[in-house]
Design an enzyme around this catalytic site. Structure first.
Site, PDB file in Angstrom:
ATOM      1  N   GLY A   8       0.839  -1.195   0.000  1.00  0.00           N
ATOM      2  CA  GLY A   8       0.000   0.000   0.000  1.00  0.00           C
ATOM      3  C   GLY A   8       0.864   1.230   0.000  1.00  0.00           C
ATOM      4  O   GLY A   8       2.049   1.162   0.332  1.00  0.00           O
ATOM      5  N   GLU A  19       4.388 -11.113  -6.336  1.00  0.00           N
ATOM      6  CA  GLU A  19       3.306 -11.291  -7.312  1.00  0.00           C
ATOM      7  C   GLU A  19       3.632 -10.739  -8.695  1.00  0.00           C
ATOM      8  O   GLU A  19       2.978 -11.072  -9.663  1.00  0.00           O
ATOM      9  CB  GLU A  19       2.011 -10.646  -6.780  1.00  0.00           C
ATOM     10  CG  GLU A  19       2.006  -9.119  -6.676  1.00  0.00           C
ATOM     11  CD  GLU A  19       2.630  -8.588  -5.378  1.00  0.00           C
ATOM     12  OE1 GLU A  19       3.373  -9.340  -4.722  1.00  0.00           O
ATOM     13  OE2 GLU A  19       2.389  -7.418  -5.045  1.00  0.00           O
ATOM     14  N   SER A  33     -26.071  -8.863 -23.517  1.00  0.00           N
ATOM     15  CA  SER A  33     -25.501  -7.942 -24.506  1.00  0.00           C
ATOM     16  C   SER A  33     -24.946  -8.680 -25.710  1.00  0.00           C
ATOM     17  O   SER A  33     -24.616  -8.076 -26.711  1.00  0.00           O
ATOM     18  CB  SER A  33     -24.367  -7.144 -23.862  1.00  0.00           C
ATOM     19  OG  SER A  33     -23.251  -7.993 -23.662  1.00  0.00           O
ATOM     20  N   GLY A  34     -24.811  -9.994 -25.587  1.00  0.00           N
ATOM     21  CA  GLY A  34     -24.216 -10.749 -26.688  1.00  0.00           C
ATOM     22  C   GLY A  34     -22.739 -11.003 -26.446  1.00  0.00           C
ATOM     23  O   GLY A  34     -22.111 -11.783 -27.147  1.00  0.00           O
ATOM     24  N   GLY A  35     -22.165 -10.354 -25.443  1.00  0.00           N
ATOM     25  CA  GLY A  35     -20.757 -10.594 -25.107  1.00  0.00           C
ATOM     26  C   GLY A  35     -20.630 -11.872 -24.291  1.00  0.00           C
ATOM     27  O   GLY A  35     -21.638 -12.427 -23.830  1.00  0.00           O
ATOM     28  N   VAL A  36     -19.383 -12.302 -24.117  1.00  0.00           N
ATOM     29  CA  VAL A  36     -19.177 -13.579 -23.418  1.00  0.00           C
ATOM     30  C   VAL A  36     -19.660 -13.498 -21.962  1.00  0.00           C
ATOM     31  O   VAL A  36     -20.257 -14.449 -21.451  1.00  0.00           O
ATOM     32  CB  VAL A  36     -17.700 -14.059 -23.513  1.00  0.00           C
ATOM     33  CG1 VAL A  36     -16.742 -13.048 -22.939  1.00  0.00           C
ATOM     34  CG2 VAL A  36     -17.495 -15.390 -22.832  1.00  0.00           C
ATOM     35  N   ASP A  37     -19.476 -12.353 -21.305  1.00  0.00           N
ATOM     36  CA  ASP A  37     -19.827 -12.255 -19.883  1.00  0.00           C
ATOM     37  C   ASP A  37     -21.324 -12.451 -19.652  1.00  0.00           C
ATOM     38  O   ASP A  37     -21.738 -13.299 -18.864  1.00  0.00           O
ATOM     39  CB  ASP A  37     -19.416 -10.893 -19.312  1.00  0.00           C
ATOM     40  CG  ASP A  37     -17.993 -10.522 -19.664  1.00  0.00           C
ATOM     41  OD1 ASP A  37     -17.215 -11.452 -19.955  1.00  0.00           O
ATOM     42  OD2 ASP A  37     -17.659  -9.326 -19.666  1.00  0.00           O
ATOM     43  N   SER A  38     -22.128 -11.663 -20.374  1.00  0.00           N
ATOM     44  CA  SER A  38     -23.566 -11.760 -20.102  1.00  0.00           C
ATOM     45  C   SER A  38     -24.127 -13.075 -20.643  1.00  0.00           C
ATOM     46  O   SER A  38     -25.093 -13.607 -20.091  1.00  0.00           O
ATOM     47  CB  SER A  38     -24.314 -10.553 -20.665  1.00  0.00           C
ATOM     48  OG  SER A  38     -24.191 -10.497 -22.054  1.00  0.00           O
ATOM     49  N   THR A  39     -23.500 -13.612 -21.686  1.00  0.00           N
ATOM     50  CA  THR A  39     -23.977 -14.900 -22.202  1.00  0.00           C
ATOM     51  C   THR A  39     -23.732 -15.997 -21.164  1.00  0.00           C
ATOM     52  O   THR A  39     -24.596 -16.842 -20.922  1.00  0.00           O
ATOM     53  CB  THR A  39     -23.260 -15.240 -23.536  1.00  0.00           C
ATOM     54  OG1 THR A  39     -23.424 -14.135 -24.417  1.00  0.00           O
ATOM     55  CG2 THR A  39     -23.831 -16.489 -24.162  1.00  0.00           C
ATOM     56  N   LYS A  99     -11.424 -11.775 -16.884  1.00  0.00           N
ATOM     57  CA  LYS A  99     -11.943 -12.190 -18.191  1.00  0.00           C
ATOM     58  C   LYS A  99     -11.465 -13.586 -18.605  1.00  0.00           C
ATOM     59  O   LYS A  99     -12.244 -14.387 -19.114  1.00  0.00           O
ATOM     60  CB  LYS A  99     -11.491 -11.174 -19.233  1.00  0.00           C
ATOM     61  CG  LYS A  99     -12.175 -11.326 -20.568  1.00  0.00           C
ATOM     62  CD  LYS A  99     -13.548 -10.755 -20.464  1.00  0.00           C
ATOM     63  CE  LYS A  99     -14.185 -10.529 -21.798  1.00  0.00           C
ATOM     64  NZ  LYS A  99     -15.375  -9.679 -21.652  1.00  0.00           N
ATOM     65  N   CYS A 137       5.360  -5.997   1.517  1.00  0.00           N
ATOM     66  CA  CYS A 137       5.671  -4.558   1.511  1.00  0.00           C
ATOM     67  C   CYS A 137       5.003  -3.836   2.692  1.00  0.00           C
ATOM     68  O   CYS A 137       5.396  -4.044   3.833  1.00  0.00           O
ATOM     69  CB  CYS A 137       5.285  -3.963   0.160  1.00  0.00           C
ATOM     70  SG  CYS A 137       6.023  -2.361  -0.118  1.00  0.00           S
ATOM     71  N   TYR A 138       3.970  -3.013   2.452  1.00  0.00           N
ATOM     72  CA  TYR A 138       3.299  -2.346   3.578  1.00  0.00           C
ATOM     73  C   TYR A 138       2.812  -3.380   4.587  1.00  0.00           C
ATOM     74  O   TYR A 138       2.843  -3.141   5.804  1.00  0.00           O
ATOM     75  CB  TYR A 138       2.117  -1.519   3.040  1.00  0.00           C
ATOM     76  CG  TYR A 138       1.422  -0.673   4.099  1.00  0.00           C
ATOM     77  CD1 TYR A 138       2.004   0.495   4.569  1.00  0.00           C
ATOM     78  CD2 TYR A 138       0.176  -1.044   4.597  1.00  0.00           C
ATOM     79  CE1 TYR A 138       1.371   1.277   5.530  1.00  0.00           C
ATOM     80  CE2 TYR A 138      -0.468  -0.269   5.556  1.00  0.00           C
ATOM     81  CZ  TYR A 138       0.139   0.896   6.019  1.00  0.00           C
ATOM     82  OH  TYR A 138      -0.497   1.666   6.961  1.00  0.00           O
ATOM     83  N   HIS A 161       7.861  -7.555  -3.942  1.00  0.00           N
ATOM     84  CA  HIS A 161       6.569  -8.048  -4.429  1.00  0.00           C
ATOM     85  C   HIS A 161       6.720  -9.382  -5.170  1.00  0.00           C
ATOM     86  O   HIS A 161       7.141  -9.391  -6.329  1.00  0.00           O
ATOM     87  CB  HIS A 161       5.946  -7.007  -5.367  1.00  0.00           C
ATOM     88  CG  HIS A 161       5.517  -5.774  -4.644  1.00  0.00           C
ATOM     89  ND1 HIS A 161       4.264  -5.619  -4.111  1.00  0.00           N
ATOM     90  CD2 HIS A 161       6.211  -4.652  -4.310  1.00  0.00           C
ATOM     91  CE1 HIS A 161       4.178  -4.459  -3.504  1.00  0.00           C
ATOM     92  NE2 HIS A 161       5.351  -3.851  -3.604  1.00  0.00           N
TER      93      HIS A 161
END
Ligand code: XMP
Length: 516
Positions: A56, A175, A227-233, A372, A83-84, A173
């Site tokens: 942070g 990560e 919406s036709g996108g992968v997420d909402s489908t 995603k 770190c923090y 870090h």
């Protein structure tokens, strides 16, 4: 069903917090981010089997900086401070000392292992290792019971451990990709120190989310914004599996869609799933409200509010609807609602930030914790076809935020035609799959050109094609010049009103993917 082992990451405002979550999930362990203000009770209730304290931007030496409930260190859970997070451990336990920043240190450092530790198991102690630093303060003295297990040239106490209490901390870090062996260190913490099981995968996610949605929704009905996108489908298909016909999908034509956007997906869903699906034609409503609006945030807000209004109206016509389902992803949540405030709001994403204060429907957002690439794995798990899985993201506000300035019918038409060419040229090569997203943007200026013997004075199209993993960061794609040349030639020849095409070579940050 097995409940996956969970790691809680307490967010102290680091730009890398989401990256920690990703790295952990990549190992097959489920991780969740909680704000650093979460109570001890909340953390206990979460069922966490291990805790990570993120970095942070604050200094533990300043009053008002984010604190740690010291009891957290007494819970007996394996804990890693980064770190923090490390400075908090040193600050909270007796004997530890943190000094305020004199020289800030950003970037590469060479790390030397001083003591054998499970955290560094499998890492060669006979040579130094590149690590990534980003800090001001540093720990001068480790707390009682801790051993210093590593150092760098500038930081004598760069890694500490109390193996009897399973508390470890690193100044660097692990990560970030630049930290050599960062993955090994996280792996050691998860599997050798915390003894977790890698039992988080997309199949367990789908199963447990469907169960959770069934429980939450009960006998109610849900409207799902498709919406036709992968997420909402993916959301629609999961909801259909959870509650069948009580899921009512609504596809809104807001007049800001690109050519054929969504239609083939909707067609596919109609064919393969017995979904309740309705089309709402709301083009005039949206375009009317956007008339004369130029400011990007205002456009986003108007579109977001109008969307919700349309949904609520549709929903009110259906008996028993209490919920609205959306394909909101983790990056949308993070960018819109900063966990604690240190990372400023960048843009209000319409499916989060644009919600009106008085929402009559409660939200169902099963993908809220996913990135995603994880959603694509869920889509694969659900057996969805490639053209759904690999579809490029398309923003909720649609072409409105790709027409810089005022939105008119004429401008929409120009952009649609140009964009169709971009899509078809990317599809014609394997570049559609290689890039994260590619599209056209219409600029609010005209430039001089020459066509045949005539002088022209016409619009400019900018091409935005980017590589990214999760849209949090992105770089412009090094698309071969022949493909760019084809796109440019076709747009200038085929789209009336355009005489110039430029390629956007900015990365995110400092730019964003969309232009507005
Ligand atoms: P930016 O422009 O913020 O975009 O770098 C990151 C990703 O998010 C998409 N995007 C949106 N998606 N509603 C959405 O559903 C929105 O309001 C929105 N704005 C941007 C963008 O296309 C990119 O993939």
């Amino acid at each position: 069903m097995i409940t996956p082992d969970k790691v809680i990451i307490l967010d102290f405002g680091s730009q890398y917090t989401q990256l920690i979550a990703r790295r952990i999930r990549e190992t097959g362990v489920y991780s969740e981010i909680l704000p650093c203000t979460a109570s001890l009770e909340e953390i206990k209730q979460s069922g966490a089997k291990a805790i990570i304290l993120s970095g942070g931007p604050s200094s533990v030496t300043e009053s008002g900086s984010p604190r740690l409930d010291p009891e957290l260190l007494e819970l007996g859970l394996p804990l890693l401070g980064i770190c923090y997070g490390m400075q908090l451990i040193a600050h909270n336990l007796s004997g530890g000392r943190v000094s305020a920043a004199r020289d800030r240190e950003y970037g590469r450092a060479e790390f030397e292992i001083l003591e054998k530790s499970l955290l560094f198991d499998g890492i060669d102690p006979s040579r130094t290792h590149t690590v990534w630093m980003s800090h001001g303060d540093k720990v001068m003295l480790p707390p009682e019971g801790f051993t210093v297990i590593g150092r760098t040239k500038n930081v004598d106490v760069a890694a500490i451990a109390d193996s009897s209490r399973n508390i470890y901390a690193l100044q660097f870090h692990p990560e970030v990709a630049h930290t050599e062996d960062g993955g090994v260190i996280l792996h050691n913490f998860l599997f050798k120190i915390a003894n977790l099981n890698a039992n988080w995968n997309m199949s367990s996610f789908v199963g447990s989310e469907i169960e959770a949605m069934k429980k939450k929704i009960g006998d109610s009905h849900v409207v799902c914004a498709l919406s036709g996108g992968v997420d909402s489908t993916v959301v629609a298909v999961m909801l259909h599996k959870a509650i069948g016909k009580r899921c009512h999908c609504i596809f809104v034509d807001n007049g800001l869609l690109r050519a054929n956007e969504g239609e083939e997906v909707v067609e596919y869903l109609r064919e393969h799933f017995d979904l309740n699906l309705r089309f709402v034609k709301a083009r005039d409503l949206f375009l009317g409200r956007l008339d004369g609006v130029e400011d990007p945030e205002e456009k986003r807000k108007i579109i977001g509010h109008t969307f919700i209004e349309v949904f609520e109206k549709e929903a009110s016509a259906i008996e028993g609807v209490d919920y609205l389902a959306q394909g909101t992803l983790y990056p949308d949540v993070i960018e819109s609602i900063s966990f604690r405030g240190p990372s400023a709001i960048i843009k209000s994403h319409h499916n989060v930030g644009g919600l009106p204060d008085v929402m009559k429907l409660q939200l169902v957002e099963p993908l809220r914790e996913l990135f995603k690439d994880e959603v694509r794995k869920v889509a694969l798990e659900l057996g969805l076809p490639d053209f759904v899985i690999w579809r490029h993201p398309f923003p909720g506000p649609g072409l409105a935020i790709r027409i810089i300035g005022e939105i008119t019918e004429e401008r929409l038409e120009i952009l649609r035609r140009a964009d169709k060419i971009v899509q078809s040229e990317l599809h014609a090569t394997d570049w559609y799959r290689k890039v994260w997203q590619g599209f056209a943007v219409l600029l609010p200026l005209k430039t001089v050109g020459v066509m045949g013997d005539d002088r022209t004075y016409e619009h400019v199209i900018a091409l935005r094609i980017v590589d990214s993993l999760d849209a949090m960061t992105a770089d412009w794609s090094r698309v071969p010049s022949e493909i760019l040349a084809n796109i440019s030639n076709r747009i200038i020849n085929e789209v009336k009103g355009v005489n110039r095409v430029v390629y956007d070579i900015s990365s995110k940050p400092p730019s964003t993917i969309e232009w507005e």
